[in-house]
Design a protein around this motif. Structure first.
Motif, PDB file in Angstrom:
ATOM      1  N   ILE A   6       7.923  -1.404  -5.501  1.00 39.68           N
ATOM      2  CA  ILE A   6       6.984  -1.193  -4.394  1.00 39.68           C
ATOM      3  C   ILE A   6       5.599  -1.240  -4.532  1.00 39.68           C
ATOM      4  O   ILE A   6       4.904  -2.008  -3.818  1.00 39.68           O
ATOM      5  CB  ILE A   6       7.308   0.354  -3.886  1.00 39.68           C
ATOM      6  CG1 ILE A   6       8.850   0.361  -3.301  1.00 39.68           C
ATOM      7  CG2 ILE A   6       6.169   0.581  -2.705  1.00 39.68           C
ATOM      8  CD1 ILE A   6       9.183   1.853  -2.757  1.00 39.68           C
ATOM      9  N   ARG A  75       0.637   0.377   5.248  1.00 40.66           N
ATOM     10  CA  ARG A  75       1.796   1.101   5.972  1.00 40.66           C
ATOM     11  C   ARG A  75       3.192   0.326   6.360  1.00 40.66           C
ATOM     12  O   ARG A  75       4.092   0.939   6.113  1.00 40.66           O
ATOM     13  CB  ARG A  75       1.119   1.542   7.259  1.00 40.66           C
ATOM     14  CG  ARG A  75       0.221   2.497   7.139  1.00 40.66           C
ATOM     15  CD  ARG A  75      -0.301   3.025   8.579  1.00 40.66           C
ATOM     16  NE  ARG A  75      -1.221   3.917   8.179  1.00 40.66           N
ATOM     17  CZ  ARG A  75      -2.299   4.396   9.160  1.00 40.66           C
ATOM     18  NH1 ARG A  75      -2.471   3.249  10.212  1.00 40.66           N
ATOM     19  NH2 ARG A  75      -3.088   5.231   9.258  1.00 40.66           N
ATOM     20  N   ASP A  78       7.510  -1.220   2.487  1.00 43.82           N
ATOM     21  CA  ASP A  78       8.454  -0.412   2.359  1.00 43.82           C
ATOM     22  C   ASP A  78       9.669  -0.497   1.214  1.00 43.82           C
ATOM     23  O   ASP A  78      10.559  -0.116   1.058  1.00 43.82           O
ATOM     24  CB  ASP A  78       9.009  -0.373   3.683  1.00 43.82           C
ATOM     25  CG  ASP A  78       9.904  -1.634   4.018  1.00 43.82           C
ATOM     26  OD1 ASP A  78       9.674  -2.631   3.059  1.00 43.82           O
ATOM     27  OD2 ASP A  78      10.714  -1.761   5.026  1.00 43.82           O
ATOM     28  N   GLY A  79       8.996  -1.498   0.282  1.00 48.87           N
ATOM     29  CA  GLY A  79       9.967  -1.940  -0.744  1.00 48.87           C
ATOM     30  C   GLY A  79      10.747  -2.905  -0.651  1.00 48.87           C
ATOM     31  O   GLY A  79      11.574  -3.531  -1.098  1.00 48.87           O
TER      32      GLY A  79
END
Length: 79
Positions: A6, A75, A78-79
């Motif tokens: 991430i 934001r 998310d990986g």
């Protein structure tokens, strides 16, 4: 256990969005620990805060469009 991937993904997206001047570092804090396993010493990296990333952000004006773009880019990671 996906903190490293991430962090790499976040850095890639920040470079693509051209906001690495606002967020220059995304780190996974770890410490080097010596473990004994089957009578053998080995050095491993143990995460200090599992599940967390540390982000260095140079924010002077929170309403700056570059800062807002950097915040939105992070934001979306998310990986």
């Amino acid at each position: 256990g996906r903190e490293d991937s991430i962090a790499r993904n976040a850095l890639t997206r920040l470079k693509i969005a051209a906001v690495e001047s606002v967020i220059p570092q995304v780190l996974v804090p770890f410490e080097r620990v010596t473990d004994l396993k089957n009578g053998k010493k080995r050095v491993v990296n143990r995460k200090l805060y599992p599940g967390y990333l540390m982000v260095q952000a140079d924010i002077e004006d929170p309403e700056d469009p570059l800062v807002i773009k950097a915040r939105d880019t992070l934001r979306a990671v998310d990986g």
